[in-house]
Design a protein around this motif. Structure first.
Motif, mmCIF file in Angstrom:
data_model
loop_
_atom_site.group_PDB
_atom_site.id
_atom_site.type_symbol
_atom_site.label_atom_id
_atom_site.label_comp_id
_atom_site.label_asym_id
_atom_site.label_seq_id
_atom_site.Cartn_x
_atom_site.Cartn_y
_atom_site.Cartn_z
ATOM 1 N N GLU A 133 69.301 26.497 14.326
ATOM 2 C CA GLU A 133 69.347 27.795 13.647
ATOM 3 C C GLU A 133 70.297 28.765 14.343
ATOM 4 N N HIS A 134 70.397 28.640 15.662
ATOM 5 C CA HIS A 134 71.278 29.518 16.425
ATOM 6 C C HIS A 134 71.676 28.814 17.721
ATOM 7 N N GLU A 157 75.436 35.126 20.537
ATOM 8 C CA GLU A 157 74.545 34.262 19.781
ATOM 9 C C GLU A 157 75.100 34.051 18.375
ATOM 10 N N CYS A 158 75.327 32.804 18.023
ATOM 11 C CA CYS A 158 75.785 32.424 16.698
ATOM 12 C C CYS A 158 74.559 31.975 15.911
ATOM 13 N N LYS A 159 74.340 32.558 14.761
ATOM 14 C CA LYS A 159 73.178 32.198 13.942
ATOM 15 C C LYS A 159 73.650 31.477 12.691
ATOM 16 N N ASN A 192 71.360 31.109 9.843
ATOM 17 C CA ASN A 192 70.977 32.331 9.129
ATOM 18 C C ASN A 192 72.157 33.297 9.210
ATOM 19 N N GLN A 243 72.203 37.084 9.499
ATOM 20 C CA GLN A 243 71.709 37.678 10.735
ATOM 21 C C GLN A 243 72.673 37.475 11.904
ATOM 22 N N CYS A 244 73.794 36.792 11.661
ATOM 23 C CA CYS A 244 74.754 36.513 12.721
ATOM 24 C C CYS A 244 75.582 37.758 13.023
#
Length: 69
Positions: A3-4, A17-19, A22, A25-26
């Motif tokens: 997911e991340h 943080e790469c999401k 989702n 939300q990235c």
């Protein structure tokens, strides 16, 4: 695919943080690039960039466009 994940910006070297699981939300989702800007970044960089670098490059590209006009 997770997911991340924590990635390192190919341009500045900072971690972010790469999401990918989702994308809304990235951190990169807030940067609204044109198709041309996205393509230019893809030509220069193979990996993800942090939002700050994406914004910086967007400004650079737009200034270049203005200067060409």
């Amino acid at each position: 695919m997770p997911e991340h994940e924590i990635k390192t910006c190919q341009r500045c070297g900072k971690s972010f943080e790469c999401k990918v699981g989702n994308i809304t939300q990235c951190q990169c989702y807030e940067v609204k690039l044109t198709y041309e800007e996205t393509q230019k970044m893809r030509e220069e960089y193979e990996e993800c960039l942090c939002a700050a670098c994406m914004l910086d490059l967007q400004i650079k590209y737009r200034k270049e466009q203005i200067q060409k006009s």
